[in-house]
Design an enzyme around this catalytic site. Structure first.
Site, PDB file in Angstrom:
ATOM      1  N   THR A  53       0.869  -1.162   0.000  1.00 47.25           N
ATOM      2  CA  THR A  53       0.000   0.000   0.000  1.00 47.25           C
ATOM      3  C   THR A  53       0.912   1.219   0.000  1.00 47.25           C
ATOM      4  O   THR A  53       2.108   1.128   0.280  1.00 47.25           O
ATOM      5  CB  THR A  53      -0.898   0.054   1.254  1.00 47.25           C
ATOM      6  OG1 THR A  53      -0.057   0.097   2.404  1.00 47.25           O
ATOM      7  CG2 THR A  53      -1.815  -1.150   1.343  1.00 47.25           C
ATOM      8  N   ARG A  68      -4.298   6.864  -0.181  1.00 46.44           N
ATOM      9  CA  ARG A  68      -4.817   5.496  -0.227  1.00 46.44           C
ATOM     10  C   ARG A  68      -4.556   4.954  -1.620  1.00 46.44           C
ATOM     11  O   ARG A  68      -5.115   5.432  -2.594  1.00 46.44           O
ATOM     12  CB  ARG A  68      -6.333   5.480   0.037  1.00 46.44           C
ATOM     13  CG  ARG A  68      -6.718   6.046   1.378  1.00 46.44           C
ATOM     14  CD  ARG A  68      -5.986   5.336   2.492  1.00 46.44           C
ATOM     15  NE  ARG A  68      -6.652   4.127   2.862  1.00 46.44           N
ATOM     16  CZ  ARG A  68      -7.419   4.003   3.953  1.00 46.44           C
ATOM     17  NH1 ARG A  68      -7.615   5.019   4.759  1.00 46.44           N
ATOM     18  NH2 ARG A  68      -7.987   2.857   4.239  1.00 46.44           N
TER      19      ARG A  68
HETATM   20  C1  LIG Z   1      -3.232  -3.037   4.713  1.00 43.70           C
HETATM   21  C2  LIG Z   1      -2.749  -4.283   4.085  1.00 43.70           C
HETATM   22  C3  LIG Z   1      -3.285  -4.772   2.881  1.00 43.70           C
HETATM   23  C4  LIG Z   1      -4.537  -4.225   2.251  1.00 43.70           C
HETATM   24  O1  LIG Z   1      -4.592  -2.926   1.968  1.00 43.70           O
HETATM   25  P1  LIG Z   1      -6.014  -2.214   1.712  1.00 43.70           P
HETATM   26  O2  LIG Z   1      -5.567  -0.935   1.120  1.00 43.70           O
HETATM   27  O3  LIG Z   1      -6.662  -2.094   3.056  1.00 43.70           O
HETATM   28  O4  LIG Z   1      -6.793  -3.060   0.784  1.00 43.70           O
HETATM   29  C5  LIG Z   1      -2.712  -5.882   2.306  1.00 43.70           C
HETATM   30  N1  LIG Z   1      -1.679  -6.501   2.883  1.00 43.70           N
HETATM   31  C6  LIG Z   1      -1.164  -6.089   4.054  1.00 43.70           C
HETATM   32  C7  LIG Z   1      -0.029  -6.836   4.653  1.00 43.70           C
HETATM   33  C8  LIG Z   1      -1.686  -4.978   4.705  1.00 43.70           C
HETATM   34  O5  LIG Z   1      -1.197  -4.600   5.871  1.00 43.70           O
END
Ligand SMILES: *Cc1c(COP(=O)(O)O)cnc(C)c1O
Length: 423
Positions: free
Chosen positions: A228, A237
Site C-alpha cells: 500500500t 490510499r
Molecule cells: C493493509 C494491508 C493490505 C490491504 O490494503 P487495503 O488498502 O486495506 O486493501 C494488504 N496486505 C497487508 C499486509 C496490509 O497490511
C-alpha cells in the site's frame, strides 16, 4: 480547520463539510496508534483533491484507450520512475486501487484458480488476502497457512520450509499486518527457490521503513513486491506492485485489463508526491524515529507489566497480549478511545478468545512520529495506556475523561499536517 481549507464544501454542503472538519479536529486531538494509519502532507492532500479525479486513463502511458493523456502519461511515468529509484526495482505498477486489489493482481499474474499457495494465517499476523477462509483468496485458491512459534512469537521458518516441501506451493507470501519483527526475506527466498515457488513480499505496513532504510529490503529476494502507499510510506490510499523486468508484463496485464478499469489519476499524482517526500534525507530520519518510538513505547509497556507478542518490536508495530491483565482487547480499545488514544483490538497468536473480542491490542507509531513525538514522550504514553486499561476494568469514566484532556493538552503543541488551529 482543515488544510487545505474547504470553503466551497462548507458553502455548498455543510453536512459533509461539518463531518470533514470534525474528523480533522478528531485527528488533531487524539493519539493515533492505529498501525496502518498516518497523516499525509498537505501536498499529498492537494494532489488527491485535484482535477485529476475528472480523468479516465485506461491502459498504460503511450498505450491508452482514451484521448487527452498529455498530462497523465508523464505524471504516471514520473510516479513509476520515482518508485523504481526509491526502492531500487526494475519495474513498478502504480495503478492498483489499494492493497487488496494489488494482492489479487499478484494472484492473477502467477496462479490459476485452485492453485496451491502459502501465506501467513490471519490470526497469526497475516493479511486477509493471504488466504483467509472468508477472503476470495481463500475460496478460489488453495491456501496453506503458516504461523509463528508459540515460544518466540516469531515466524517459524522451519514450519514454512516443511510445509513448502510437502505442499509444493506455486507462490509463497511473506509479510503481514501484525508482525512486530523483521521479515527474513533471504530465508523466505531460499525456501521459495528450493520448491520452485514465486516469492511475493507484501510490505504494505513497512514500505516506509524500507524506503527510509529502517527495515531490510525484499529487493533481490522477492519476485513480486506489493505494498500500500498509505501506511508507513505516508502517501494517499493506493498501492503499487514492484518486480523484476521478468514479471513486468504479467503484473501489468493482471492489473489492467485483468482486474481494473481506469486508474485513479489523482491518486497516482499523490503517490508521486509521496515518493518524492520519501526520497528526502528527512524521511530516513523519520523512518528511524518511528522504530525508536516503537521500541521506547514497547520498553515502557513491558516495564508496566504488559506482555508483548515476541517480547518487543523491530519496526513500527507492537502487539500487546492483555491476557495477564484480565481484560479483553475490545473493551480495552474502546476505553482507550474514550481516553483519547486510538488503536485497534487484535487477535494474538494462538488466541483462545473470539476474533470479535480477542486478547490483544495492536499499536503503531507512524502517526505520532509524523506529529513529532519522540522517545521522551513514550513513558508518558505508556502510563496513559496503563491508566486507561485499568480504568476500563473498573468502568471508571472519570479517569478516561481526565486522560483524554491530558492527551489534548500534549498534542496541542504538535502540529498536524492537514489541520491548522486557526485559519
Ligand atoms: C493493509 C494491508 C493490505 C490491504 O490494503 P487495503 O488498502 O486495506 O486493501 C494488504 N496486505 C497487508 C499486509 C496490509 O497490511
Amino acid at each position: 480547520m482543515h488544510q487545505p481549507a474547504i470553503p466551497h464544501l462548507q458553502a455548498q454542503d455543510p453536512d459533509v463539510a461539518g463531518l470533514v472538519e470534525a474528523e480533522a479536529r478528531r485527528q488533531f486531538e487524539k493519539i493515533r496508534l492505529i498501525a496502518s494509519e498516518n497523516y499525509v502532507s498537505p501536498a499529498v492532500l492537494e494532489a488527491t483533491g485535484s482535477v485529476l479525479t475528472n480523468k479516465y486513463s485506461e491502459g498504460y502511458a503511450g498505450r491508452r484507450y482514451y484521448e487527452g493523456q498529455q498530462n497523465v502519461d508523464p505524471l504516471e511515468t514520473l510516479a513509476i520512475e520515482r518508485a523504481k529509484a526509491l526502492f531500487g526495482v526494475e519495474h513498478a505498477n502504480v495503478q492498483p486501487y489499494s492493497g487488496s486489489p494489488a494482492n489479487l493482481a499478484v494472484y492473477m499474474a502467477f496462479l490459476q484458480p485452485g492453485d496451491t499457495f502459502m501465506g501467513m494465517a490471519l490470526p497469526m499476523g497475516g493479511h486477509l488476502t493471504h488466504g483467509a477462509p472468508v477472503s476470495v483468496t481463500g475460496k478460489w485458491f488453495n491456501p496453506v497457512r503458516y504461523g509463528v512459534r508459540a515460544d518466540t512469537g516469531r515466524v517459524d521458518l522451519d514450519e514454512v520450509r516443511d510445509l513448502a516441501l510437502k505442499e509444493r506451493p506455486k507462490l509463497i507470501w511473506c509479510g503481514g499486518t501484525a508482525i512486530p519483527r523483521i521479515i527474513d526475506f533471504p530465508a523466505f527466498a531460499e525456501i521459495a527457490r528450493e520448491v520452485g515457488a514465486v516469492l511475493a513480499a507484501d510490505v504494505a505496513h513497512i514500505a516506509g521503513l524500507i524506503a527510509g532504510g529502517a527495515h531490510p529490503s525484499p529487493v533481490g529476494y522477492a519476485d513480486a513486491i506489493s505494498t500500500t502507499t498509505h501506511k508507513t510510506l505516508r502517501g494517499p490510499r493506493g498501492a503499487m506492485i514492484m518486480s523484476t523486468e521478468e514479471h513486468a508484463k504479467a503484473i501489468d496485464k493482471a492489473v489492467f485489463p485483468g482486474l481494473q478499469g481506469g486508474p485513479h489519476d489523482h491518486t497516482t499524482a499523490a503517490i508521486a508526491v509521496a515518493l518524492k517526500e520519501a526520497a528526502q534525507p528527512s524521511f530516513a530520519a523519520y523512518a528511524r524515529q518511528i522504530v525508536a518510538n516503537a521500541q521506547a513505547l514497547a520498553a515502557a509497556l513491558v516495564e508496566r507489566g504488559y506482555d508483548l507478542v515476541s517480547g518487543g518490536t523491530d519496526n513500527h508495530l507492537i502487539l500487546i497480549d492483555l491476557t495477564s491483565k484480565g481484560i479483553g482487547g475490545k473493551p480495552a480499545a474502546q476505553a482507550l478511545d474514550r481516553a483519547g488514544i486510538e488503536l485497534n483490538y487484535n487477535t494474538v497468536p494462538f488466541d483462545p478468545r473470539k476474533p470479535f473480542d480477542p486478547s490483544g491490542l495492536r499499536l503503531g507509531t507512524s502517526s505520532i512520529t509524523t506529529r513529532g513525538l519522540t522517545e521522551t514522550q513514550m513513558p508518558q504514553l505508556a502510563a496513559w495506556i496503563d491508566e486507561a486499561v485499568q480504568a476500563a476494568s473498573k468502568a471508571d469514566e472519570g479517569v478516561l475523561a481526565r486522560v483524554a484532556g491530558q492527551v489534548r493538552e500534549l498534542l496541542a503543541a504538535y502540529p498536524m499536517p492537514g489541520w491548522a488551529a486557526t485559519p
